[in-house]
Design an enzyme around this catalytic site. Sequence first.
Site, PDB file in Angstrom:
ATOM      1  N   LYS A   1      42.403  13.218  24.918  1.00  0.00           N
ATOM      2  CA  LYS A   1      42.670  12.476  23.671  1.00  0.00           C
ATOM      3  C   LYS A   1      43.510  11.258  23.993  1.00  0.00           C
ATOM      4  O   LYS A   1      44.489  11.349  24.737  1.00  0.00           O
ATOM      5  CB  LYS A   1      43.453  13.390  22.697  1.00  0.00           C
ATOM      6  CG  LYS A   1      43.674  12.760  21.338  1.00  0.00           C
ATOM      7  CD  LYS A   1      42.508  12.979  20.410  1.00  0.00           C
ATOM      8  CE  LYS A   1      42.566  12.131  19.165  1.00  0.00           C
ATOM      9  NZ  LYS A   1      42.079  10.741  19.347  1.00  0.00           N
TER      10      LYS A   1
ATOM     11  N   LYS B   1      52.404  13.723  26.113  1.00  0.00           N
ATOM     12  CA  LYS B   1      52.631  13.603  24.669  1.00  0.00           C
ATOM     13  C   LYS B   1      51.967  14.737  23.884  1.00  0.00           C
ATOM     14  O   LYS B   1      52.600  15.372  23.042  1.00  0.00           O
ATOM     15  CB  LYS B   1      52.053  12.251  24.200  1.00  0.00           C
ATOM     16  CG  LYS B   1      52.505  11.788  22.843  1.00  0.00           C
ATOM     17  CD  LYS B   1      51.763  10.508  22.419  1.00  0.00           C
ATOM     18  CE  LYS B   1      51.982   9.354  23.367  1.00  0.00           C
ATOM     19  NZ  LYS B   1      51.322   8.098  22.888  1.00  0.00           N
TER      20      LYS B   1
ATOM     21  N   LYS C   1      42.761   7.924  28.019  1.00  0.00           N
ATOM     22  CA  LYS C   1      43.029   6.560  27.526  1.00  0.00           C
ATOM     23  C   LYS C   1      41.874   5.666  27.951  1.00  0.00           C
ATOM     24  O   LYS C   1      41.234   5.917  28.968  1.00  0.00           O
ATOM     25  CB  LYS C   1      44.323   6.013  28.135  1.00  0.00           C
ATOM     26  CG  LYS C   1      44.918   4.865  27.365  1.00  0.00           C
ATOM     27  CD  LYS C   1      45.579   5.396  26.106  1.00  0.00           C
ATOM     28  CE  LYS C   1      46.528   4.446  25.460  1.00  0.00           C
ATOM     29  NZ  LYS C   1      47.487   5.170  24.617  1.00  0.00           N
TER      30      LYS C   1
ATOM     31  N   ASN D   1      50.918  -2.845  14.193  1.00  0.00           N
ATOM     32  CA  ASN D   1      50.825  -1.721  13.267  1.00  0.00           C
ATOM     33  C   ASN D   1      52.056  -0.817  13.337  1.00  0.00           C
ATOM     34  O   ASN D   1      52.728  -0.572  12.322  1.00  0.00           O
ATOM     35  CB  ASN D   1      49.528  -0.941  13.566  1.00  0.00           C
ATOM     36  CG  ASN D   1      49.383   0.295  12.685  1.00  0.00           C
ATOM     37  OD1 ASN D   1      50.075   0.439  11.684  1.00  0.00           O
ATOM     38  ND2 ASN D   1      48.508   1.188  13.059  1.00  0.00           N
TER      39      ASN D   1
ATOM     40  N   SER E   1      45.898  11.852  14.262  1.00  0.00           N
ATOM     41  CA  SER E   1      44.541  11.860  14.831  1.00  0.00           C
ATOM     42  C   SER E   1      44.039  13.297  14.935  1.00  0.00           C
ATOM     43  O   SER E   1      42.873  13.588  14.657  1.00  0.00           O
ATOM     44  CB  SER E   1      44.541  11.251  16.234  1.00  0.00           C
ATOM     45  OG  SER E   1      44.379   9.859  16.173  1.00  0.00           O
TER      46      SER E   1
HETATM   47  N1  GLU Z   1      47.012   5.143  20.937  1.00  0.00           N
HETATM   48  C1  GLU Z   1      47.891   6.079  20.329  1.00  0.00           C
HETATM   49  C2  GLU Z   1      48.863   6.615  21.359  1.00  0.00           C
HETATM   50  O1  GLU Z   1      49.148   5.993  22.354  1.00  0.00           O
HETATM   51  C3  GLU Z   1      47.161   7.145  19.532  1.00  0.00           C
HETATM   52  C4  GLU Z   1      46.215   8.004  20.317  1.00  0.00           C
HETATM   53  C5  GLU Z   1      45.337   8.905  19.469  1.00  0.00           C
HETATM   54  O2  GLU Z   1      45.455   8.906  18.274  1.00  0.00           O
HETATM   55  O3  GLU Z   1      44.526   9.610  20.084  1.00  0.00           O
HETATM   56  O4  GLU Z   1      49.444   7.653  21.184  1.00  0.00           O
END
Ligand code: GLU
Length: 430
Positions: free
Chosen positions: A67, A91, A103, A218, A355
Amino acid sequence: MSSVFSDARQRLHTLGQLSGISAAVIESLSRPKATLCTSLSILMDDGSTQYFDAYRCQYSSHLGPCKGGIRFHSNVSQDEIQALALWMTIKCAVVDLPFGGGKGGVNVDPKVLSRMELERLSRAYMRAMADFVGPDKDIPAPDVYTNARIMGWMRDEFEVIKRHKQPAVITGKPVNLGGSLGREEATGRGAFLVTEFLRSKEGKAPEDIRVAIQGFGNAGYNIAKLLFDTGYKIVAISDSKGAIYDAAGLDVDRIKQLKDECRSLDSDYCESSVCESTTYKSISHEELFELDVELLVPAALENAITIKNVKKVKARWITEVANGPISVAADEILFKKGTVIIPDVLANSGGVIVSYFEWVQNKAAYPWSLEEVQLRLQEKLKISFDEMWQYQHQSENTSLRMAAYAKALKKLEQVIKMRGTKEYFSNAEN
Ligand code: GLU
């Protein structure tokens, strides 16, 4: 050679060892599972073809499907994407999501593309990745300079290819295309909530907290807005073009309004800057980091605070809204100085938490109310924050980052060990 990824790996090794994680487990988390690198050829509006390097890294799937977001930025490289995917792994584990880390990104300056070029680029990215990603394999989302509209195009492209509906292939979509209420502001709201938890532990009033915020995208805007509405004094805000300062406090709503008014109608990106607001004094990007404030919020890119400027940072608290805004070396200096840092892996996890809620809603085909999303976000963050806080306060010489990594790595360690390690096979452990 120094790189963002080697910095991220160094942090993994140091914090892993400090938390007593087995060497075999740290080793297995030191390399990505798979990275797809490709080049997207895009037909431009003038009839020419341009090529853009694109990446998707599936770092770890130990805890579930990978994710993580997709960024469109001219700094994107394989090295950066792998570092960001490693951080997503940590995370998701810190906040107990059933996800691994991933990513993606495209090396492009999206601000110079027309809206149709942007759509072609977004669809081309999904075409290149359609066999790599999937609702139970790897689920992308927005990141720097990507947004709900882009996620909607990507969902559509995936479904055109697969010939069936798959809303859960991507998150952060527009609400009428299967997105979740509350996802848009989730990263900023999450960062605001953990800052509030810290404030209540430290027993300070919002009015006594002067804040400098680097980045008005954002996440930067949403945390600024929520802090402002709660009574914190926002004294400085910057964006990629400049910074503004007012010791008496800035009006966040007014700055947002001014920035939005200058947005040209056919553009997906805001073309104006916070420093076009003539009411406030302009300062440099460097000066923002040096301000005498209680709270500093880096909400832009990696390595905003490094060995070069760390000695001038006066803030007592830092909420890391960006991913990796403080280099390893700078982090050590701040730790010795006693700066309290809410680490990125928790501070900006609101985005991926909502998400996850979006993915659950898509799978169940049952949307939740905004209240439910916000309540569950708060619950999840509170549990993770308290665990991190408790661990740090019970251990000697430990930062909140160390505590967050310790929790995440222990969780990953259990799962990795269950699949078998040297200790397991040699019967040293049961
Ligand atoms: N790009 C965001 C982050 O770095 C959200 C990632 C997501 O929602 O999967 O955490």
